[in-house]
Write a protein that holds these residues in place. Structure first.
Motif, PDB file in Angstrom:
ATOM      1  N   ARG A  89      -1.994   5.684  -3.716  1.00  0.00           N
ATOM      2  CA  ARG A  89      -2.677   5.076  -2.576  1.00  0.00           C
ATOM      3  C   ARG A  89      -3.762   5.994  -2.011  1.00  0.00           C
ATOM      4  NH1 ARG A  89       2.445   6.231  -1.463  1.00  0.00           N
ATOM      5  NH2 ARG A  89       2.955   7.818   0.103  1.00  0.00           N
ATOM      6  N   TRP A 116       0.836  -1.204   0.000  1.00  0.00           N
ATOM      7  CA  TRP A 116       0.000   0.000   0.000  1.00  0.00           C
ATOM      8  C   TRP A 116       0.869   1.253   0.000  1.00  0.00           C
ATOM      9  CZ3 TRP A 116      -0.425   3.636   4.107  1.00  0.00           C
ATOM     10  CH2 TRP A 116      -1.447   4.586   3.953  1.00  0.00           C
ATOM     11  N   LEU A 147      -6.568   4.168   3.953  1.00  0.00           N
ATOM     12  CA  LEU A 147      -6.781   2.738   4.179  1.00  0.00           C
ATOM     13  C   LEU A 147      -7.617   2.517   5.439  1.00  0.00           C
ATOM     14  CD1 LEU A 147      -6.057  -0.287   3.639  1.00  0.00           C
ATOM     15  CD2 LEU A 147      -3.986   0.109   5.013  1.00  0.00           C
TER      16      LEU A 147
END
Length: 457
Positions: free
Chosen positions: A21, A15, A24
């Motif tokens: 990215r 990630w 998350l």
């Protein structure tokens, strides 16, 4: 305690290496190691880590009061704690216990657009409030579902290298039996894993001390914490009914017929009154539901009866913690599982399949003794999976494999205490290899594991 390497470590590194990215969200039940893994990753990859825990410091729930933009969030955090350093390109903002302030999900979109800081969120009951989180951050986040340790991670904790699973898989693919030493070592280690479960704190204590001392108390405290979560987060539902279902799981798994019967939970209990309770436990991540197929055929999804199911704990350590004192002592001291032997091995195999990404299905034929523990699939075939707690023939499995009434089934898999073997369209493997089944069937699909099937039915 010692940090134990986890598979999420690899995901987090991947990630971080993605230039595109998104924020998350790491989801998963209580105590599976989410916070420890994120902290471990953060300390190795960022000069500044801003950790916000909405349980430990509720003041931070106010950081969205003045808006969801990145500048507003940074300003509010800095007002609460001026020592926190926001360094563009080298800062991770870690929102922990997100379930206490799901509104923070709205800010993920703006933090993503701003792009100066990486963001990770985590929480233990996110499934319960995830519709709200999803609607507030759709398209601006990445999700990762984290579970307790699987047997491969447990072997790492015991000092084995990353190649141990590959060497096991080579044995399975070639149908070559394990050596006597391998069987003894892996079987003993697997029984320890069954006894402990995969919660990192429990495993870490066992590894550090070299004994089971204190681990049962940890497991039982976790059960108490889960019960407290039910009381705290089951808003608008009958908490007593959810607790009744939760408490009856070990009792019903110990029965020969492991189908969960709502009628056994309380006098006069009706399924329609308890359906939401079972769904709540599943969404929370506390349990795995194994659903009964209408008929053993493909496809699996949608081919099941909503009213028939088995319930396993998401971590078998919870089952062990809820055994009576005599059974628990016998398990730890004498490796004797007693009446719970079938329940424990079936639970641990179901857990391994679930952690591999499988949905769980079983089959029980009406007015018949035909019952099959689990089903998975290859690219083109349905594969029945049997878990044998005792030596003996797998009658239902042999019927499914040999009968022309089940054309989608070409071979079956049996997990037992025995070694690797292959005959009569049945592939037998030790319990401790269950976590490798998906990889084995992938090798089969690729033509690399020909010995688990004879094309002549």
């Amino acid at each position: 305690m010692t940090y134990l390497e986890r598979k999420v470590d690899w995901f987090l590194e991947e990630w971080k290496s993605d230039p595109d990215r998104k924020p998350l969200i790491v989801r998963g039940p209580r105590q599976v190691g989410k916070t420890e893994a994120i902290r471990h990753f953060a300390s190795r990859n960022y000069g500044s880590v801003i950790e916000i825990n909405f349980v430990e410091d509720p003041r931070y729930k106010a950081i969205t009061a003045d808006g969801y933009g990145a500048d507003a969030i940074v300003r509010s955090i800095s007002l609460i704690d001026p020592s926190k350093r926001f360094v563009p390109g080298d800062t991770l903002i870690f929102f922990d216990e997100m379930q206490e302030h799901p509104d923070i999900a709205t800010a993920l979109k703006f933090l993503r657009i701003d792009g100066r800081f990486d963001v990770i969120c985590s929480g233990s009951m996110l499934g319960i409030s995830y519709k709200r989180i999803e609607s507030n951050s759709v398209g601006y986040k990445t999700d990762y579902e984290m579970r307790s340790m699987d047997f491969e991670e447990f072997m790492w904790a015991k000092g084995h290298d990353h190649g141990v699973a590959d060497r096991m898989l080579e044995r399975l693919v070639s149908a070559s039996p394990f050596s006597r030493v391998e069987m003894d070592v892996f079987s003993s280690m697997f029984l320890d894993y069954c006894t402990l479960g995969g919660m990192p704190e429990v495993v870490s204590s066992y590894v550090d001390r070299g004994t089971f001392e204190g681990t049962l108390d940890m497991q039982r405290q976790l059960v108490l914490d889960y019960r407290e979560d039910i009381r705290k987060y089951a808003q608008g539902m009958d908490q007593a009914r959810i607790l009744n279902v939760f408490d009856h799981i070990p009792v019903q798994l110990a029965r020969e017929n492991k189908k969960f019967q709502i009628s056994k939970v309380a006098r006069g209990a009706r399924f329609r009154d308890y359906r939401g309770c079972v769904e709540w436990l599943e969404i929370s991540g506390m349990v795995n539901i194994c659903r009964c197929l209408h008929y053993p055929e493909l496809p699996l999804k949608g081919n099941y009866d909503d009213n028939k199911f088995k319930i396993y704990f998401g971590d078998t350590g919870l089952l062990v913690a809820m055994l009576d004192n005599e059974a628990s002592d016998d398990l730890r001291a004498n490796r004797n599982l007693g009446v719970y032997k079938g329940a424990l091995y079936e639970s641990i195999v179901g857990e391994a399949l679930s952690k591999s990404g499988y949905d769980l299905y079983y089959y029980s034929k009406e007015d018949s003794t035909l019952e099959q523990d689990f089903f998975v699939r290859t690219r083109d075939s349905l594969v029945p999976v049997e878990v044998k707690a005792r030596n003996g023939t797998a009658k239902s499995l042999r019927t499914l494999v040999s009968s022309d009434a089940y054309p989608d089934i070409r071979f079956g898999v049996k997990f037992s205490a025995g070694n690797i073997g292959s005959s009569n369209h049945l592939f037998t493997a030790p319990y401790f290899t269950a976590f490798l089944l998906q990889r084995l069937l992938k090798a089969y699909d690729n033509g690399d594991a020909p010995l688990i099937d004879n094309p002549d039915r």
